[in-house]
Enzyme design. Sequence first.
Site, PDB file in Angstrom:
ATOM      1  N   TYR A  54      44.008  44.231  35.197  1.00  0.00           N
ATOM      2  CA  TYR A  54      42.746  43.925  34.423  1.00  0.00           C
ATOM      3  C   TYR A  54      41.867  45.163  34.421  1.00  0.00           C
ATOM      4  O   TYR A  54      41.532  45.727  33.199  1.00  0.00           O
ATOM      5  CB  TYR A  54      42.035  42.827  34.942  1.00  0.00           C
ATOM      6  CG  TYR A  54      40.873  42.373  34.114  1.00  0.00           C
ATOM      7  CD1 TYR A  54      41.045  41.499  32.833  1.00  0.00           C
ATOM      8  CD2 TYR A  54      39.388  42.754  34.226  1.00  0.00           C
ATOM      9  CE1 TYR A  54      39.890  41.211  32.158  1.00  0.00           C
ATOM     10  CE2 TYR A  54      38.549  42.285  33.540  1.00  0.00           C
ATOM     11  CZ  TYR A  54      38.737  41.630  32.585  1.00  0.00           C
ATOM     12  OH  TYR A  54      37.780  41.121  31.863  1.00  0.00           O
ATOM     13  N   ALA A  56      42.664  48.381  34.618  1.00  0.00           N
ATOM     14  CA  ALA A  56      43.474  49.738  34.068  1.00  0.00           C
ATOM     15  C   ALA A  56      43.435  49.215  32.432  1.00  0.00           C
ATOM     16  O   ALA A  56      43.002  50.138  31.757  1.00  0.00           O
ATOM     17  CB  ALA A  56      44.956  49.650  34.381  1.00  0.00           C
ATOM     18  N   ILE A  87      29.293  37.021  33.329  1.00  0.00           N
ATOM     19  CA  ILE A  87      28.870  36.077  32.294  1.00  0.00           C
ATOM     20  C   ILE A  87      28.987  34.699  32.345  1.00  0.00           C
ATOM     21  O   ILE A  87      30.053  34.218  32.705  1.00  0.00           O
ATOM     22  CB  ILE A  87      29.196  36.497  30.620  1.00  0.00           C
ATOM     23  CG1 ILE A  87      29.122  37.919  30.536  1.00  0.00           C
ATOM     24  CG2 ILE A  87      28.688  35.793  29.661  1.00  0.00           C
ATOM     25  CD1 ILE A  87      27.768  38.507  30.660  1.00  0.00           C
TER      26      ILE A  87
END
Length: 146
Positions: A54, A56, A87
């Site tokens: 993720y 990368a 979030i």
Amino acid sequence: MKEEEWHNVISTNLSSVYLVNHAFLPEMLTAGEGCIIHMSSVTAFKANSGQVNYAATKAAMIGITRSLAVEVGRFNIRVNAVAPGLIDTEMLDHIPAPHKKKLLSNIPLGRLGSVEDIALTINFLLSPGGRYITGQTFVIDGGMAA
């Protein structure tokens, strides 16, 4: 990490950026204007264990943003990225409460971000206020990566 997991995240987060840009850029080039906003992540700047694939892709997305901004700027097309932190969405629902509390302790503003926090930044980039901004990444993380 299994190779399949690596390739799935690469395809979802990186190949999709190429495909969407490839689909929409011809019309923007013809129109002589446009605004592209890539959705990266604070993970491109602040590592998380177990998220090599993720991280990368989100870091590579920033590279794409910068390079594409240079390539298409002469056509009055702006390219920027937004890199949200934690979030408050359903993606965080699976995190156990003690772990979520620890994550919150690493956010100087002391709260999760909201979808509205991200939308307001994107709205600014699409507005006249963002007309001279390109090739940038906006980290919206309550100070987590500071």
